[in-house]
Design an enzyme around this catalytic site. Structure first.
Site, PDB file in Angstrom:
ATOM      1  N   ARG A 126       1.752 -11.964 -10.907  1.00 63.25           N
ATOM      2  CA  ARG A 126       1.141 -11.852 -12.234  1.00 63.25           C
ATOM      3  C   ARG A 126       2.139 -11.570 -13.344  1.00 63.25           C
ATOM      4  O   ARG A 126       1.820 -11.787 -14.509  1.00 63.25           O
ATOM      5  CB  ARG A 126       0.005 -10.839 -12.207  1.00 63.25           C
ATOM      6  CG  ARG A 126      -1.133 -11.358 -11.359  1.00 63.25           C
ATOM      7  CD  ARG A 126      -2.289 -10.446 -11.360  1.00 63.25           C
ATOM      8  NE  ARG A 126      -3.379 -11.041 -10.600  1.00 63.25           N
ATOM      9  CZ  ARG A 126      -4.611 -10.631 -10.662  1.00 63.25           C
ATOM     10  NH1 ARG A 126      -4.936  -9.624 -11.438  1.00 63.25           N
ATOM     11  NH2 ARG A 126      -5.536 -11.217  -9.956  1.00 63.25           N
ATOM     12  N   GLU A 171       2.190   1.030   1.674  1.00 58.11           N
ATOM     13  CA  GLU A 171       1.444   2.147   2.244  1.00 58.11           C
ATOM     14  C   GLU A 171       1.550   2.194   3.772  1.00 58.11           C
ATOM     15  O   GLU A 171       1.775   3.245   4.350  1.00 58.11           O
ATOM     16  CB  GLU A 171      -0.021   2.049   1.821  1.00 58.11           C
ATOM     17  CG  GLU A 171      -0.801   3.291   2.135  1.00 58.11           C
ATOM     18  CD  GLU A 171      -2.208   3.253   1.571  1.00 58.11           C
ATOM     19  OE1 GLU A 171      -2.982   4.148   1.909  1.00 58.11           O
ATOM     20  OE2 GLU A 171      -2.517   2.326   0.795  1.00 58.11           O
TER      21      GLU A 171
END
Length: 181
Positions: A69, A106
């Site tokens: 993006r 994560e």
């Protein structure tokens, strides 16, 4: 902030949607797709980013955008400023010789890379993406620039999720965000 800038920010905020429990339960996803669909709000984003760069970074050499993006906002900003644009891609997506950096997610690892000749030593860069959350990908991009001996002047995003402390992780680099949650 000038009244015109404030009205542009309000327009941008109206075009950011919230989706609860996406991509998983407990996450409130901030969707910038309506900004892209609306020419006035997209123009407002580029206007405000351009204003920030011209005011705070008059000697920038190149805009660096993060996969994927950052590619939406970086090229129009670079064009407005008369600068080039560099892609930071996920590993394996760029042809030719590349330089990569791995970073922690994560529950796993990821890698980003640039083409070896994308940025020259000493070039002054601004890094852009749509959203700053934990800052892992942005930090990896900063590390790529350091590896190439480029100077990171700052990081810019449309949306910053302040509770996730991504800006703290990026210090000493400054983070400029249009909208904060």
């Amino acid at each position: 902030m000038a009244e015109d800038s404030e009205s542009k920010l309000q327009l941008i905020q109206r075009h950011i949607r919230a989706f609860p429990d996406f991509p998983k339960k407990g996450i409130l996803f901030r969707d910038i797709c309506p900004i892209l669909k609306n020419p006035a709000s997209l123009t407002a984003v580029i206007d405000l980013l351009e204003e920030h760069v011209r005011k705070n970074h008059p000697r920038v050499d190149v805009i660096v955008g993060l996969d994927a993006r950052g590619f939406l906002f970086g090229p129009p900003l670079a064009l407005r400023l008369g600068l080039g644009f560099i892609l930071v891609r996920k590993k394996g997506k760029l042809p030719g010789a590349t330089v990569s950096v791995s970073y922690e997610l994560e529950y796993s690892k990821a890698e980003v890379e640039i083409q070896e000749d994308a940025v020259a030593a000493g070039q002054r860069v601004l890094i852009i993406d749509d959203l700053l959350a934990t800052g892992g990908t942005m930090l990896a991009a900063c590390e790529l620039m350091r590896k190439r001996q480029a100077e990171v002047l700052g990081c810019m995003v449309v949306v910053e999720l302040r509770d996730l402390n991504g800006a703290d992780r990026l210090k000493p680099h400054q983070v400029f965000s249009l909208v904060q949650y």
